[in-house]
Design an enzyme around this catalytic site. Structure first.
Site: not given
Length: 349
Positions: A95, A108, A115, A119, A122, A340
């Site tokens: 994305e 962005c 990933c 975290c 997220c 975010c």
């Protein structure tokens, strides 16, 4: 007889491409023309290369492939943010987001498929990391988002943030190569100062940025200025303590003279009191910096919620009283999960 595998043309340097052209009995300057089409004119098709003969274009198509990224789906937010699902040549999805704000048009972009950092706040951290993105796949996101900005708002891209899916410093070489293509006069010729790379904090790679004398901006996703709290939400901190990060950042600043931005989400009841603000203010004394306080965007996988407005204001005011350059950042694209920490490929997308 099996069909010969075509070479990914954008994986080649100009020198390597020229060697292939000599092997095909073609002049070296033709390679330079093709290279310009690929990186300066952002061409995704050999057929578009109008100053190349039809015969050579056929030869190129027989020997090479352009593994360009394509937009699979776009969602438009009420605040004019556009979230894109991009499909890669191997069918993986990533994305990227166009964020229009007064005075700037920001892309962005993602650096990995998924990933590996986990975290806790997220959405991308709950995905498996499939692979790193190649330099051209990062470059393509910028090209496609720039076209989108021009088509929808008649304004070109002004800024790029590596804050999408993935940890950029765990894909160091490809990220650096993509920035070279984006900033080079032989590429998109964008100013390095308009680019920000965001990291969760990998000390040895931050030092490497210093050794490489980078010109772009560095942002650190901090979110807590004490190790115990940061370990809880960002497991990467267990191998990259705040002390190690402070040392790496001081080294980076000594080498580049670039101030650092700290990104800080204030979670309700977790890192939102004045003691937390005091710890952050102390951490900020290590080198010239600014703090972006970011509004949290809840995700279904985690129970965190944003701190109340009064807590956020008191936190920011404490930082400012301590001489810390502090900005409150409002989220964009929340209604389409483009804000975010919300980027995650949904089933069926």
């Amino acid at each position: 007889m099996a069909e010969k595998e075509k070479i990914d043309i954008r994986s080649l340097s100009l020198e390597a491409l020229q060697k292939h052209f000599f092997q095909m009995d073609e002049k070296g300057f033709r390679a330079k023309q093709v290279y310009e089409w690929l990186w300066k004119k952002s061409s995704f098709s050999f057929d578009e290369m109008s100053n190349i003969s039809k015969e050579l274009r056929t030869k190129l198509a027989d020997n090479f492939v352009i593994n360009n990224v394509q937009i699979s789906n776009s969602q438009f937010s009420a605040d004019k943010t556009i979230k894109n699902s991009f499909i890669l040549h191997d069918k993986h999805l990533i994305e990227g987001v166009l964020i229009p704000t007064p005075g700037r048009m920001t892309a962005c972009v993602s650096s990995q498929v998924g990933c590996s950092l986990t975290c806790k706040f997220c959405a991308t951290g709950y995905m498996e990391r499939k692979r790193n993105l190649n330099p051209d796949e990062i470059y393509d996101q910028v090209v496609l988002i720039d076209r989108q900005a021009r088509e929808n708002y008649d304004i070109p891209l002004s800024n790029i943030v590596y804050m999408g899916m993935g940890e950029p410093l765990l894909n160091y070489k490809n990220v650096m190569d993509s920035i070279e293509k984006i900033t080079s006069p032989e590429g998109l010729n964008m100013a390095a100062k308009r680019i920000t790379v965001s990291t969760a904090g990998i000390a040895k790679m931050i030092k490497k940025l210093g050794d490489d004398g980078v010109k772009f901006n560095l942002a650190l996703s901090l979110h807590a200025a004490n190790d115990e709290k940061r370990n809880t939400i960002m497991p990467i901190n267990e191998q990259n303590s705040l002390k190690a990060l402070a040392e790496a950042l001081k080294y980076y600043y000594a080498k580049t003279k670039n101030p650092v931005t700290y990104e800080y989400i204030i979670f309700d009841g977790f890192n939102d009191n004045i003691e937390d603000a005091e710890e952050l203010a102390r951490f900020c004394k290590h080198l010239p910096c600014k703090v972006n306080i970011i509004e949290y965007n809840p995700i279904s996988m985690a129970a965190f919620i944003n701190a109340g407005e009064d807590k956020v204001e008191a936190f920011a005011e404490h930082l400012r009283k301590n001489g810390v350059n502090t900005h409150l950042r409002r989220s964009r694209g929340k209604d389409i999960d483009a804000a975010c920490g919300q980027l995650a490929i949904k089933e069926g997308q």
